[in-house]
Motif scaffolding. Structure first.
Motif, PDB file in Angstrom:
ATOM      1  N   ARG A 194      -4.037  11.937   9.873  1.00  0.00           N
ATOM      2  CA  ARG A 194      -5.117  11.627   8.930  1.00  0.00           C
ATOM      3  C   ARG A 194      -4.594  10.848   7.727  1.00  0.00           C
ATOM      4  O   ARG A 194      -5.305  10.004   7.178  1.00  0.00           O
ATOM      5  CB  ARG A 194      -5.823  12.915   8.493  1.00  0.00           C
ATOM      6  N   PHE A 195      -3.369  11.116   7.304  1.00  0.00           N
ATOM      7  CA  PHE A 195      -2.747  10.264   6.292  1.00  0.00           C
ATOM      8  C   PHE A 195      -2.705   8.821   6.795  1.00  0.00           C
ATOM      9  O   PHE A 195      -2.978   7.879   6.041  1.00  0.00           O
ATOM     10  CB  PHE A 195      -1.321  10.745   6.011  1.00  0.00           C
ATOM     11  N   ALA A 218       0.862  -1.189   0.000  1.00  0.00           N
ATOM     12  CA  ALA A 218       0.000   0.000   0.000  1.00  0.00           C
ATOM     13  C   ALA A 218       0.893   1.232   0.000  1.00  0.00           C
ATOM     14  O   ALA A 218       1.760   1.382   0.865  1.00  0.00           O
ATOM     15  CB  ALA A 218      -0.916   0.003   1.219  1.00  0.00           C
ATOM     16  N   VAL A 219       0.680   2.119  -0.961  1.00  0.00           N
ATOM     17  CA  VAL A 219       1.583   3.238  -1.207  1.00  0.00           C
ATOM     18  C   VAL A 219       0.881   4.559  -0.915  1.00  0.00           C
ATOM     19  O   VAL A 219      -0.241   4.793  -1.376  1.00  0.00           O
ATOM     20  CB  VAL A 219       2.085   3.216  -2.667  1.00  0.00           C
ATOM     21  N   MET A 220       1.558   5.431  -0.156  1.00  0.00           N
ATOM     22  CA  MET A 220       0.995   6.736   0.180  1.00  0.00           C
ATOM     23  C   MET A 220       1.968   7.849  -0.210  1.00  0.00           C
ATOM     24  O   MET A 220       3.149   7.814   0.144  1.00  0.00           O
ATOM     25  CB  MET A 220       0.690   6.828   1.678  1.00  0.00           C
ATOM     26  N   HIS A 221       1.451   8.820  -0.922  1.00  0.00           N
ATOM     27  CA  HIS A 221       2.217   9.977  -1.396  1.00  0.00           C
ATOM     28  C   HIS A 221       2.496  10.948  -0.250  1.00  0.00           C
ATOM     29  O   HIS A 221       2.098  10.741   0.895  1.00  0.00           O
ATOM     30  CB  HIS A 221       1.437  10.693  -2.494  1.00  0.00           C
ATOM     31  N   GLY A 222       3.135  12.070  -0.564  1.00  0.00           N
ATOM     32  CA  GLY A 222       3.427  13.101   0.420  1.00  0.00           C
ATOM     33  C   GLY A 222       2.445  14.253   0.356  1.00  0.00           C
ATOM     34  O   GLY A 222       1.451  14.218  -0.384  1.00  0.00           O
ATOM     35  N   TRP A 223       2.729  15.290   1.139  1.00  0.00           N
ATOM     36  CA  TRP A 223       1.856  16.471   1.239  1.00  0.00           C
ATOM     37  C   TRP A 223       1.729  17.152  -0.120  1.00  0.00           C
ATOM     38  O   TRP A 223       2.721  17.470  -0.771  1.00  0.00           O
ATOM     39  CB  TRP A 223       2.448  17.440   2.244  1.00  0.00           C
ATOM     40  N   GLY A 224       0.483  17.367  -0.575  1.00  0.00           N
ATOM     41  CA  GLY A 224       0.253  17.997  -1.863  1.00  0.00           C
ATOM     42  C   GLY A 224       0.478  17.082  -3.043  1.00  0.00           C
ATOM     43  O   GLY A 224       0.380  17.513  -4.197  1.00  0.00           O
ATOM     44  N   GLY A 225       0.769  15.806  -2.789  1.00  0.00           N
ATOM     45  CA  GLY A 225       1.010  14.850  -3.860  1.00  0.00           C
ATOM     46  C   GLY A 225      -0.246  14.081  -4.223  1.00  0.00           C
ATOM     47  O   GLY A 225      -1.363  14.442  -3.855  1.00  0.00           O
ATOM     48  N   GLY A 257       3.706  10.970   3.914  1.00  0.00           N
ATOM     49  CA  GLY A 257       3.206   9.601   3.781  1.00  0.00           C
ATOM     50  C   GLY A 257       4.123   8.587   4.446  1.00  0.00           C
ATOM     51  O   GLY A 257       3.664   7.560   4.968  1.00  0.00           O
ATOM     52  N   ALA A 258       5.426   8.873   4.453  1.00  0.00           N
ATOM     53  CA  ALA A 258       6.377   7.995   5.134  1.00  0.00           C
ATOM     54  C   ALA A 258       6.201   8.081   6.642  1.00  0.00           C
ATOM     55  O   ALA A 258       6.187   7.060   7.350  1.00  0.00           O
ATOM     56  CB  ALA A 258       7.806   8.366   4.750  1.00  0.00           C
ATOM     57  N   ALA A 259       6.076   9.299   7.166  1.00  0.00           N
ATOM     58  CA  ALA A 259       5.853   9.473   8.605  1.00  0.00           C
ATOM     59  C   ALA A 259       4.549   8.799   9.028  1.00  0.00           C
ATOM     60  O   ALA A 259       4.476   8.188  10.101  1.00  0.00           O
ATOM     61  CB  ALA A 259       5.828  10.956   8.949  1.00  0.00           C
ATOM     62  N   ALA A 260       3.517   8.904   8.181  1.00  0.00           N
ATOM     63  CA  ALA A 260       2.241   8.253   8.479  1.00  0.00           C
ATOM     64  C   ALA A 260       2.379   6.738   8.478  1.00  0.00           C
ATOM     65  O   ALA A 260       1.771   6.046   9.300  1.00  0.00           O
ATOM     66  CB  ALA A 260       1.188   8.689   7.456  1.00  0.00           C
ATOM     67  N   SER A 261       3.193   6.209   7.573  1.00  0.00           N
ATOM     68  CA  SER A 261       3.435   4.764   7.532  1.00  0.00           C
ATOM     69  C   SER A 261       4.118   4.294   8.811  1.00  0.00           C
ATOM     70  O   SER A 261       3.769   3.235   9.363  1.00  0.00           O
ATOM     71  CB  SER A 261       4.300   4.415   6.313  1.00  0.00           C
TER      72      SER A 261
END
Length: 293
Positions: free
Chosen positions: A122-123, A75-82, A153-157
């Motif tokens: 929230r991410f 599962a992949v999560m982008h960064g802020w504004g991405g 997204g990395a910090a959220a992971s």
């Protein structure tokens, strides 16, 4: 006396205007990337995933539909504004190596629903709902689910990994070590004084998101992470310096945390996947073997 009254008046004005100023400063621009998995000739299906506050996340599930066995999924999560489209280079790498890939737009990003505000927790909420959705998919092996995130997204992971014990591994790319220090660096670069303006901003953000920065800081959440983690960071990252990755790594709880520093790579280290993808795949392969039922 008059000086004290004037100072008090300024502080009151700042307090009254802080919510508007902060929401304006940290508003999220919608990503305008138009690439899709079809652009890369990857098999996929569109998905809508419910998340917190009755909102819907939009994403792509990249996987072969006629699989005989369940496979590991990232599962992949982008960064802020991405947005999910910006993370497509990872989709090609992972799909060709035999992994399924879930690319998500966080709330207020890409094509997902809008919400009152965005934050790193929230991410993490959105990523967690993506994981629960994956567990219901017949192609996904629920024992071999990975997270991959970039920047926020990395910090959220890392935050999500500190709360769960069912993850096979996490790849954190360009995470900050502590949100307070990240924002203080941003304030210094914009010549914003910490007292009283900066302090008020940080206090308001903590109150709004419902967490203290210490609770969610990756340099602290890493203590509670039991799955393997690969911390990836570019040595020439000027937005989040490489020292942040080293700080997180220094607080590691054991040998399950690994550090990969990339030469000649800045914050947008997504583009470095073509040069360093093999090291990411090596980490995933070793972690997958540990969780292969």
């Amino acid at each position: 006396m008059y000086a004290l009254i004037s100072l008090a008046a300024i502080v009151l004005v700042l307090i009254a205007s802080a919510p508007w100023l902060i929401r304006r400063a940290y508003r999220v621009p919608r990503c305008t990337a138009t690439d899709t998995p079809a652009s890369l000739k990857l098999p996929y299906r569109d998905c809508r995933i419910p998340t917190v506050n009755g909102k819907q996340l939009v994403g792509w599930f990249i996987v072969k539909q006629d699989l005989e066995d369940r496979i590991p999924v990232v599962a992949v999560m982008h960064g802020w504004g991405g947005c999910a489209a910006q993370m497509l280079p990872f989709a090609t790498l992972l799909y060709q190596a035999g992994y399924g890939v879930l690319l998500l737009d966080a709330r207020n990003h890409g094509n997902s629903d809008s919400d009152s505000f965005s934050s790193m927790p929230r991410f993490a909420e959105d990523l967690e709902h993506g994981l629960e959705w994956l567990k219901e998919q017949p192609q996904a092996d629920p024992h071999r689910l990975f997270l991959l995130g970039h920047s926020v997204g990395a910090a959220a992971s890392l935050l999500l990994a500190s709360r769960r014990r069912d993850l096979a591994g996490v790849i954190s790319i360009a995470s900050f070590a502590h949100p307070r220090e990240l924002m203080r660096r941003q304030m210094r670069s914009n010549h914003i004084p910490y007292y009283p303006v900066g302090w008020l901003i940080l206090h308001y953000i903590e109150t709004t998101i419902g967490y203290s920065f210490d609770e969610i800081a990756p340099c602290n959440t890493i203590h509670h992470t039991s799955c393997p983690v690969l911390l990836v960071h570019g040595k020439t990252d000027h937005f989040i310096p490489v020292e942040d990755a080293e700080t997180i790594y220094a607080n590691r709880p054991g040998d399950n945390i690994h550090l990969l520093l990339l030469e000649h790579t800045g914050h947008n280290s997504i583009n470095a996947v073509s040069r360093h993808g093999e090291k990411v795949l090596d980490f995933l392969e070793k972690s997958t073997s540990l969780h292969n039922p």
